[in-house]
Write a protein that holds these residues in place. Sequence first.
Motif, short mmCIF file in Angstrom:
data_model
loop_
_atom_site.label_atom_id
_atom_site.label_comp_id
_atom_site.label_asym_id
_atom_site.label_seq_id
_atom_site.Cartn_x
_atom_site.Cartn_y
_atom_site.Cartn_z
N ALA A 135 0.81 -1.22 0.00
CA ALA A 135 0.00 0.00 0.00
C ALA A 135 0.85 1.27 0.00
N GLY A 136 2.12 1.15 0.34
CA GLY A 136 2.95 2.35 0.45
C GLY A 136 2.78 3.05 1.78
N TYR A 137 2.01 2.46 2.68
CA TYR A 137 1.84 3.01 4.04
C TYR A 137 1.49 1.86 4.98
N GLN A 138 1.74 2.10 6.24
CA GLN A 138 1.40 1.15 7.30
C GLN A 138 0.31 1.75 8.17
N ILE A 139 -0.70 0.97 8.51
CA ILE A 139 -1.72 1.44 9.46
C ILE A 139 -1.20 1.19 10.87
N THR A 140 -1.09 2.25 11.65
CA THR A 140 -0.52 2.17 12.99
C THR A 140 -1.31 3.09 13.92
N GLN A 141 -0.76 3.38 15.09
CA GLN A 141 -1.42 4.27 16.06
C GLN A 141 -0.39 5.26 16.59
N GLN A 142 -0.11 6.27 15.79
CA GLN A 142 0.93 7.22 16.18
C GLN A 142 0.42 8.29 17.12
N ARG A 143 -0.79 8.81 16.91
CA ARG A 143 -1.29 9.94 17.70
C ARG A 143 -1.84 9.50 19.06
N ASN A 169 13.09 -2.34 37.03
CA ASN A 169 11.87 -1.88 36.38
C ASN A 169 12.23 -1.05 35.17
N VAL A 170 11.42 -1.14 34.13
CA VAL A 170 11.57 -0.27 32.98
C VAL A 170 10.19 0.28 32.63
N ARG A 171 10.12 1.58 32.40
CA ARG A 171 8.85 2.23 32.08
C ARG A 171 8.43 1.91 30.65
N ILE A 172 7.13 1.78 30.47
CA ILE A 172 6.57 1.54 29.14
C ILE A 172 5.91 2.83 28.67
N LYS A 173 6.37 3.34 27.55
CA LYS A 173 5.81 4.57 27.02
C LYS A 173 4.43 4.33 26.42
N GLN A 174 4.31 3.32 25.57
CA GLN A 174 3.02 3.07 24.92
C GLN A 174 3.00 1.69 24.29
N ILE A 175 1.80 1.22 24.02
CA ILE A 175 1.56 0.00 23.25
C ILE A 175 0.60 0.38 22.13
N GLN A 176 0.96 0.06 20.90
CA GLN A 176 0.12 0.44 19.77
C GLN A 176 -0.11 -0.75 18.84
N LEU A 177 -1.27 -0.77 18.24
CA LEU A 177 -1.60 -1.77 17.23
C LEU A 177 -1.09 -1.31 15.87
N GLU A 178 -0.58 -2.22 15.08
CA GLU A 178 -0.15 -1.87 13.73
C GLU A 178 0.00 -3.12 12.88
N GLN A 179 0.14 -2.89 11.58
CA GLN A 179 0.32 -3.98 10.62
C GLN A 179 1.79 -4.38 10.52
N ASP A 180 2.00 -5.64 10.27
CA ASP A 180 3.34 -6.10 9.92
C ASP A 180 3.52 -5.94 8.41
N SER A 181 4.76 -5.93 7.97
CA SER A 181 5.05 -5.87 6.54
C SER A 181 5.29 -7.29 6.02
N GLY A 182 5.46 -7.40 4.70
CA GLY A 182 5.81 -8.69 4.13
C GLY A 182 7.30 -8.96 4.31
N LYS A 183 7.79 -9.95 3.60
CA LYS A 183 9.21 -10.30 3.68
C LYS A 183 9.88 -10.10 2.33
N SER A 184 11.06 -9.51 2.36
CA SER A 184 11.89 -9.41 1.16
C SER A 184 12.97 -10.47 1.24
#
Length: 549
Positions: A135-143, A169-184
Amino acid sequence: MSTSLSSCSSRSRSASVQPGSPSAASARHWNSSASSPTSPTSSRSAVNSPWRVVGLEIHAQIYASTKLFSSSQVCFSSPPNSSVSFFDAALPGTLPVLNRRCVEAAVMTGLALGCTINKRSLFDRKHYFYADLPAGYQITQQRLPIAVGGRLSYSHLVGRKRNQVVDKNVRIKQIQLEQDSGKSLHDSYRSQTLIDLNRAGVGLMELVLEPDMSCGEEAAAAVRELQLILQALGTCQGNMSEGQLRVDANVSVHRPGEPLGVRTEVKNINSARFLARAIDYELQRQMAVVEGGGTVLNETRAFDFKSGQTVPMRDKEGLQDYRFMPEPNLPPLILYERETVPAHTDPRQVVLVDQLQEQLPELPRVTRDRLVTTYGILPEHSFTLVNEDGLVDYFVGVVQQTRAEPKKVIGWVLNDLLGLLKQQCLTVSQSPVSPNALAELLDLLEAGSISSPAAKLVLQELWKGSGKSAKHIVEEQGLGLMRDRSEIQQVCRRVIDSHPDEVEYPSPNVLNKLIGQVRKQTKGRADPQLVRAILEEELSRPPFHGETT
């Protein structure tokens, strides 16, 4: 190349970088929310040496039967391009349909890590061109991602014997849903690149961990703990060799009192061991550059596991414009509690956060604490039990069916049973020795019916999977404990007579050698305490004490 233990574990924290500083103003530095470590005061060299800062971006493939926005099946071993829908191939006119299972997996992961779940999250398009991104873009959750905040608590073993547990302990900034890409797939022989889109569109959770770590060992321990948590939740299988868990490490160094340094990103590491090696090498490389008066470049690097070094892939000096924009084909993702669900809503179309909270299983850290408290085993043993899939249930099953103490059971499970499993590359579920069979064997040992060496021989027979019980094997092979003193004494005398040179001048080493020979001749059946007593008695008589007659 690895950092020292003290430099990895003794670091404390100071205030975050202030806005307006070079690190806050430049995209090449860590953002201003990242905390900087305070100066160690244990030695002058520690104060003057650069501080190490490590953050992680972890891509976890969601355990679901279909992809994030299409009905294509998810299967690692499928033939190339056999699981590609029209949407995955980005054909015009196709629209995304959100997979509810992926949303639930992200929510459960966020809850388990103590994150704040956003009841309203948004999807975005991240534009960049790769041949395996049709698609030339990835669907993610940036905002506005699905979960923010949170904390990953992990432990790792230190010390010469690896028996001291250090909690981190390590802080977690965020968890977001997104698409994976294919394989080259690069074919250097034919000078061509082949594309497999089976993975394109598979659901991912990207977990962004703040730069709260300082060495490869800490980062690897954090990833292993996260892997166990995801597996316990059932949200990700976590098989790193199959790409189900991939890690990008952001690494930088800086001198005390200075802003956080320029970072490099080491991409797509698929092993916790390689992650530790890559980070430690990169830290040492950057420290050598800084101490030599040079400048660390803002670049993406790859880890070459053969050489143990990171190598440049591309520079990031020019800030890449991904042209983020709202995803026009997906409305905001709305989550509910039971009390807030609108009337007449189809329950199959909503995700209930409080319901998922109630479904959370026992997490690995809690399991380890329970094992130590309940059974009195060592903390390092609890780590091994939890790290091996199914081993906790196996251990508990043996303990519940035997009269032997848990501390004895743990030795047999971790040293003998697990050793056999590792030798033959078997999982716990594939073990030919059931918990009931091992419990019966330990009962015979506890009752004094067999010796420890004989018990190990019985375990080897049980491992063959003949279906015979431990008691049957003992009777069939005559492995019962020898208690007849005269019979054991005869064996001891034969052993002594066959070693005239050694017994002429008795010593503890000679005694241990003779004990071993007696055990060998009796197939481990002789009572070891009785054997020692008889041998000591025989060796104390002339001419064995070295006097002439």
